[in-house]
Design a protein around this motif. Structure first.
Motif, short mmCIF file in Angstrom:
data_model
loop_
_atom_site.label_atom_id
_atom_site.label_comp_id
_atom_site.label_asym_id
_atom_site.label_seq_id
_atom_site.Cartn_x
_atom_site.Cartn_y
_atom_site.Cartn_z
N ALA A 20 0.82 -1.21 0.00
CA ALA A 20 0.00 0.00 0.00
C ALA A 20 0.86 1.26 0.00
CB ALA A 20 -0.94 -0.01 1.20
N LEU A 21 1.94 1.25 0.77
CA LEU A 21 2.83 2.40 0.80
C LEU A 21 3.49 2.63 -0.55
CD1 LEU A 21 4.48 1.76 4.29
CD2 LEU A 21 3.02 3.71 3.70
N ALA A 22 3.89 1.55 -1.21
CA ALA A 22 4.50 1.66 -2.53
C ALA A 22 3.51 2.22 -3.55
CB ALA A 22 5.01 0.30 -2.98
N SER A 23 2.29 1.70 -3.52
CA SER A 23 1.26 2.16 -4.45
C SER A 23 0.92 3.63 -4.23
CB SER A 23 0.00 1.31 -4.33
OG SER A 23 0.21 0.01 -4.81
N LEU A 24 0.80 4.01 -2.96
CA LEU A 24 0.49 5.41 -2.64
C LEU A 24 1.56 6.34 -3.21
CD1 LEU A 24 -1.17 7.58 -1.14
CD2 LEU A 24 0.24 7.09 0.89
N GLU A 25 2.81 5.95 -3.03
CA GLU A 25 3.92 6.79 -3.48
C GLU A 25 3.86 7.04 -4.99
OE1 GLU A 25 8.74 6.94 -3.01
OE2 GLU A 25 7.83 5.02 -3.55
N VAL A 26 3.71 5.98 -5.77
CA VAL A 26 3.82 6.16 -7.22
C VAL A 26 2.52 6.67 -7.85
CG1 VAL A 26 5.64 4.42 -7.36
CG2 VAL A 26 3.27 3.77 -7.86
N THR A 27 1.37 6.24 -7.33
CA THR A 27 0.12 6.74 -7.91
C THR A 27 -0.08 8.21 -7.59
OG1 THR A 27 -1.16 5.94 -5.99
CG2 THR A 27 -1.00 4.47 -7.91
N SER A 28 0.46 8.67 -6.46
CA SER A 28 0.39 10.10 -6.12
C SER A 28 1.20 10.94 -7.09
CB SER A 28 0.90 10.33 -4.69
OG SER A 28 0.08 9.69 -3.75
N ARG A 29 2.13 10.30 -7.77
CA ARG A 29 2.97 10.98 -8.76
C ARG A 29 2.46 10.77 -10.18
NH1 ARG A 29 8.07 7.91 -7.06
NH2 ARG A 29 8.72 8.45 -9.19
N GLY A 30 1.29 10.13 -10.31
CA GLY A 30 0.67 10.01 -11.62
C GLY A 30 0.89 8.70 -12.35
N TYR A 31 1.60 7.74 -11.72
CA TYR A 31 1.83 6.45 -12.36
C TYR A 31 0.68 5.49 -12.03
CZ TYR A 31 6.52 8.35 -12.96
OH TYR A 31 7.58 9.15 -13.31
N ASP A 32 0.64 4.38 -12.74
CA ASP A 32 -0.43 3.41 -12.55
C ASP A 32 -0.10 2.35 -11.51
OD1 ASP A 32 -2.07 4.53 -14.65
OD2 ASP A 32 -0.67 3.61 -16.07
N GLU A 33 1.16 1.99 -11.38
CA GLU A 33 1.55 0.93 -10.48
C GLU A 33 3.03 1.06 -10.12
OE1 GLU A 33 0.60 -0.73 -8.16
OE2 GLU A 33 -0.40 -2.54 -8.93
N ALA A 34 3.41 0.41 -9.03
CA ALA A 34 4.79 0.46 -8.54
C ALA A 34 5.54 -0.81 -8.91
CB ALA A 34 4.80 0.65 -7.03
N ILE A 35 6.86 -0.71 -8.89
CA ILE A 35 7.74 -1.86 -8.96
C ILE A 35 8.67 -1.82 -7.76
CG2 ILE A 35 9.65 -2.98 -10.20
CD1 ILE A 35 8.39 -2.10 -12.80
N PHE A 36 8.73 -2.91 -7.03
CA PHE A 36 9.63 -3.03 -5.88
C PHE A 36 11.01 -3.48 -6.32
CE2 PHE A 36 5.77 -3.69 -3.15
CZ PHE A 36 6.10 -2.81 -2.13
N LEU A 37 12.01 -3.02 -5.58
CA LEU A 37 13.34 -3.61 -5.62
C LEU A 37 13.57 -4.37 -4.32
CD1 LEU A 37 15.54 -0.67 -6.99
CD2 LEU A 37 14.31 -2.42 -8.30
N THR A 38 14.46 -5.34 -4.38
CA THR A 38 14.86 -6.06 -3.17
C THR A 38 15.89 -5.23 -2.41
OG1 THR A 38 16.71 -7.19 -4.22
CG2 THR A 38 14.53 -8.24 -4.39
N ALA A 39 16.26 -5.71 -1.24
CA ALA A 39 17.28 -5.01 -0.43
C ALA A 39 18.62 -4.97 -1.15
CB ALA A 39 17.43 -5.69 0.92
N THR A 40 18.85 -5.90 -2.09
CA THR A 40 20.10 -5.92 -2.85
C THR A 40 19.98 -5.14 -4.16
OG1 THR A 40 19.46 -8.04 -3.85
CG2 THR A 40 20.85 -8.11 -1.86
N GLY A 41 18.83 -4.51 -4.39
CA GLY A 41 18.67 -3.66 -5.56
C GLY A 41 18.18 -4.34 -6.82
N HIS A 42 17.72 -5.59 -6.70
CA HIS A 42 17.19 -6.29 -7.86
C HIS A 42 15.68 -6.07 -7.98
CE1 HIS A 42 20.89 -8.94 -7.29
NE2 HIS A 42 21.03 -8.37 -8.47
N VAL A 43 15.20 -6.13 -9.20
CA VAL A 43 13.76 -6.01 -9.45
C VAL A 43 13.05 -7.18 -8.79
CG1 VAL A 43 11.98 -6.05 -11.24
CG2 VAL A 43 14.11 -4.77 -11.61
N CYS A 44 11.95 -6.89 -8.10
CA CYS A 44 11.22 -7.92 -7.37
C CYS A 44 9.87 -8.21 -8.04
CB CYS A 44 11.05 -7.49 -5.91
SG CYS A 44 10.17 -8.68 -4.90
N GLU A 45 8.91 -7.33 -7.82
CA GLU A 45 7.55 -7.51 -8.35
C GLU A 45 6.78 -6.22 -8.13
OE1 GLU A 45 5.82 -10.74 -6.14
OE2 GLU A 45 6.03 -9.72 -4.23
#
Length: 304
Positions: free
Chosen positions: A164-189
């Motif tokens: 929810a925090l990730a979605s709030l951050e990016v949708t507030s900036r006008g995007y449709d969905e977020a992408i997470f990175l892992t703690a090591t900086g790799h794309v997650c989901e």
């Protein structure tokens, strides 16, 4: 007032009559897990198909096991209950089904030892999850939870605060969905969906070791690509900047289904249109969910 029926603690009851205490550990501490399941309406055959029921309830009970929630139902019994619930509601449209298992105890303290384990299943009509056929996404500054924090392979309600925090951050900036990175900086989901990348003709997706949910739709997408389309599928870590070099990107998930990504971090993906591999997988997925492909008919359970 919602007159739909839900299944709660062994009975089919009106959804409005399901009462959960404000003292419940599920409400106070998020001590619960859930599943998301779809049933697809096929107008031509006048039939509703519950999709991948066994697989979803197998994962549901695995989540319960991790959280020490003990339900008196087998996978087969939960499938039968869900079919009966859909029948009783007489749904004649594509429907979303939400089973939740939770700690109902009212004692203070976030312990999973209490034995007041409960289940509720409700459902609602649901077409397109996003209302869009292509998405603009951005990498969130929030890091995906690690397996040794809140295991992503468990659909725990508490872990979706991260989403929810990730979605709030990016949708507030006008995007449709977020992408997470892992703690090591790799794309997650995404916050509620897996991600796929096409590069040089290969379909690439992060491995379970990169803190992803082992998605049921994800597994199906890989099977379609390998077996039906003859595309090489690779599970490996993905660097953030690879998203910008991708030929195609798309999400997969029960709610999300198969949805193309045309822009990532303000970079156009490919030519800015849904890619051919995504379109072929999406078409196959749409057909098999309503029993049109013989090979996948076992995935569809007829309701009526």
């Amino acid at each position: 007032m919602n007159e739909c029926l839900a299944f709660y603690q062994g009975d089919f009851v009106k959804e409005n009559n399901v009462n959960i205490s404000v003292r419940s550990k599920a409400f106070n501490y998020g001590l619960a897990c859930f599943e998301g399941i779809r049933a697809y309406w096929h107008e031509d055959s006048n039939q509703l198909y519950a999709f991948k029921l066994k697989e979803h309830y197998t994962r549901f009970l695995q989540s319960c096991k991790v959280l020490n929630i003990k339900l008196p139902y087998s996978v087969e019994e939960l499938c039968d209950i869900t079919i009966e619930l859909l029948k009783k509601n007489n749904f004649k449209s594509t429907t979303y089904i939400r089973p939740i298992a939770f700690k109902g105890s009212e004692h203070i303290g976030p312990t999973l030892k209490d034995n007041d384990d409960r289940i509720v299943i409700y459902c609602q009509p649901l077409g397109s999850y996003t209302g869009k056929d292509r998405l603009r996404v951005a990498v969130t500054s929030w890091t995906r939870l690690n397996d040794n924090m809140l295991p992503p392979r468990v659909k725990a309600t508490a872990s979706y605060l991260n989403s929810a925090l990730a979605s709030l951050e990016v949708t507030s900036r006008g995007y449709d969905e977020a992408i997470f990175l892992t703690a090591t900086g790799h794309v997650c989901e995404g916050p509620g969906e897996n991600i796929f990348m096409v590069r040089k003709g290969k379909l690439i997706t992060p491995p379970p070791s990169d803190n992803i949910l082992e998605g049921i739709t994800r597994e199906l997408v890989m099977q379609i690509a390998r077996e039906d389309l003859g595309i090489e599928v690779v599970e490996r870590s993905i660097s953030r900047t690879e998203l910008y070099a991708a030929d195609e990107l798309f999400f997969s998930g029960t709610a999300m289904e198969v949805t193309p990504i045309i822009e990532a971090d303000d970079r156009i993906v490919g030519n800015g249109e849904p890619g051919e591999i995504c379109k072929r997988i999406k078409e196959a997925f749409s057909n098999l969910t309503v029993g049109k492909i013989e090979k996948y008919k076992d995935s569809c359970t007829s309701v009526y």
